[in-house]
Design an enzyme around this catalytic site. Structure first.
Site, short mmCIF file in Angstrom:
data_model
loop_
_atom_site.label_atom_id
_atom_site.label_comp_id
_atom_site.label_asym_id
_atom_site.label_seq_id
_atom_site.Cartn_x
_atom_site.Cartn_y
_atom_site.Cartn_z
CB ILE A 146 -0.99 0.01 1.20
CG1 ILE A 146 -1.91 1.23 1.10
CG2 ILE A 146 -0.25 -0.04 2.54
CD1 ILE A 146 -3.13 1.12 1.99
CG MET A 163 -1.16 4.57 3.18
SD MET A 163 -1.60 4.47 4.94
CE MET A 163 -2.38 2.87 5.00
CG PHE A 211 9.24 6.08 4.32
CD1 PHE A 211 10.58 6.16 4.02
CD2 PHE A 211 8.64 7.15 4.98
CE1 PHE A 211 11.32 7.29 4.36
CE2 PHE A 211 9.37 8.28 5.33
CZ PHE A 211 10.72 8.35 5.01
CB ILE A 212 6.34 1.74 -0.70
CG1 ILE A 212 5.92 3.19 -0.94
CG2 ILE A 212 5.21 0.76 -1.02
CD1 ILE A 212 4.86 3.71 0.01
CE1 TYR A 265 -15.23 10.20 6.04
CE2 TYR A 265 -15.27 10.04 3.65
CZ TYR A 265 -15.40 10.79 4.81
OH TYR A 265 -15.70 12.12 4.72
CD GLU A 300 -0.79 0.36 9.24
OE1 GLU A 300 0.38 0.71 9.02
OE2 GLU A 300 -1.78 0.90 8.70
NE ARG A 301 -2.68 3.99 13.83
CZ ARG A 301 -3.39 5.05 13.53
NH1 ARG A 301 -4.61 5.22 14.03
NH2 ARG A 301 -2.91 5.97 12.71
CG ASN A 361 4.50 5.10 19.70
OD1 ASN A 361 3.87 4.52 18.81
ND2 ASN A 361 5.27 4.44 20.55
#
Length: 386
Positions: free
Chosen positions: A130, A132, A163-164, A242, A251-252, A375
């Site tokens: 992905i 982003m 950073f993919i 959304y 993910e987190r 964080n």
């Protein structure tokens, strides 16, 4: 499988989860652990490792069997994440592929999109990523500048990403883009690019990271790159923000699960090493300071397991909220960094050498507090509910 807590079993873990855990542990120790240094040198896992993992039934375990998965729940993916960490792996982009990207397609895609793309993801034939983050934008997803302009039956995409993870191997790339730049968050859409021989798609440099050297993390760029309009995820423009928000708690939590497991792996290495390493004629595990350090680390790891197991149970039940997932990510990754650092200290100078797994664990841990939302962002999200 846990050496430190052999009798521990979470309330959510069924016999099916345990069987998967045993299978995954054996597979990763045989196929992943011995290859960490070589993968780090080549900056990617072997491409056929994805196919091996798919053939072993370890990819996309939550997907329905009709789409190539195992018909499992979040606990199945969590087991695989844990066993990867316990095997000392920091190269395989499983979390991005299975736990994140596959579920954007499964939860947000049309029936045709799911049937078209997910079986290949489960088999390892198609690697998912992905896109982003962009240069200059990180946690602020509303600020993305990549555009996707509709022209007839295609979207023309222009922009760049950085950073993919899985950037070298990805066959399917979910792109966060503005289909209506004037609408802010409401103008964001997700489009899926099938990257094979795709004009206008370019894989940029492999990024030189502090750790996770075996993970293929790259820059990507799109120059008048055309994808079919039918590749708009969900088929409706403006739903991207959304869709992203709905998937971020998963993910987190996945990052938190991996963080606690990595801390446990580091502690296991430290216990083993201190029992073997001698100083002043006796094992350094006999010194009170060593024992106390290990004892405190074990207590932290158990606390972390309890926290993530609570959140895994919520995820399985479908009741995990964003704030709770943020708490898990915040606490687990901070704990991971503390524990790995304390464990490395017990190795002395050898802990600073990259041929020792503890050094690779230390280097890999730092990014956990950054990606998936820093964080500091987690604290902001948690504080909104106070």
């Amino acid at each position: 499988m846990s050496e430190l807590f052999p009798e521990y079993r979470a309330a959510w873990e069924t016999a099916e989860h345990t069987a998967l855990r045993e299978h995954a542990a054996e597979f990763f120790r045989r196929e992943a652990t011995p290859n960490q240094e070589r993968w780090a040198e080549q900056h990617q896992v072997d491409r056929d490792f994805w196919n091996k993992a798919g053939a072993a039934g370890l990819l996309c375990t939550e997907l329905p069997e009709a789409l190539g998965g195992a018909g499992g729940d979040f606990g199945h993916d969590a087991v695989v994440v844990q066993e990867l960490a316990l095997a000392g792996d920091s190269a395989f982009g499983f979390g991005v592929h299975s736990t994140i990207c596959a579920h954007y397609i499964a939860d947000c895609g049309t029936a045709q999109q799911r049937e078209r793309w997910l079986p290949g993801a489960a088999s390892g034939e198609s690697v998912l990523a992905i896109a982003m983050t962009e240069p200059g934008t990180g946690s602020d997803l509303q600020a993305v500048r990549t555009t996707a302009v509709r022209q007839g039956d295609e979207y023309v995409i222009n922009g760049s990403k950085t950073f993919i993870s899985n950037g070298s191997h990805c066959d399917l790339l979910i792109i966060v883009a503005k289909t209506d730049p004037a609408e802010g968050a409401k103008g964001i859409s997700l489009l899926v690019a099938e990257t094979g021989a795709l004009p206008g798609f370019e894989r940029g440099r492999v990024l030189r990271k502090i750790g996770q050297h075996g993970q293929d993390t790259r820059e990507l760029s799109f120059t008048d790159m055309r994808v079919p309009a039918e590749n708009l995820l969900g088929g409706v423009e403006g739903q991207g923000f959304y869709q992203l928000m709905r998937q971020l708690p998963r993910e987190r939590l996945s990052i938190a699960v991996g963080g606690v497991a990595a801390a446990e792996a580091a502690l296991t290495e430290a216990v083993r090493y201190t029992k073997e390493r001698k100083a002043f004629g006796r094992p350094i595990a006999d010194f009170q300071n060593t024992r106390f350090e290990l004892a405190e680390c074990k207590a932290e790891v158990l606390a972390g397991r309890t926290l993530v197991d609570h959140c895994i149970a919520l995820a399985i039940a479908g009741t995990l909220d964003a704030a709770t997932a943020s708490m898990a990510k915040l606490w687990a990754t901070e704990m991971q960094c503390r524990v790995v650092d304390r464990c490395l200290q017990l190795f002395g100078g050898y802990g600073y050498m990259m041929e020792y797994p503890i050094a690779r664990m230390y280097a890999a841990a730092r990014v956990q507090r950054i990606y998936g939302g820093t964080n500091e962002i987690m604290k902001e999200l948690i504080s909104r509910g106070l």
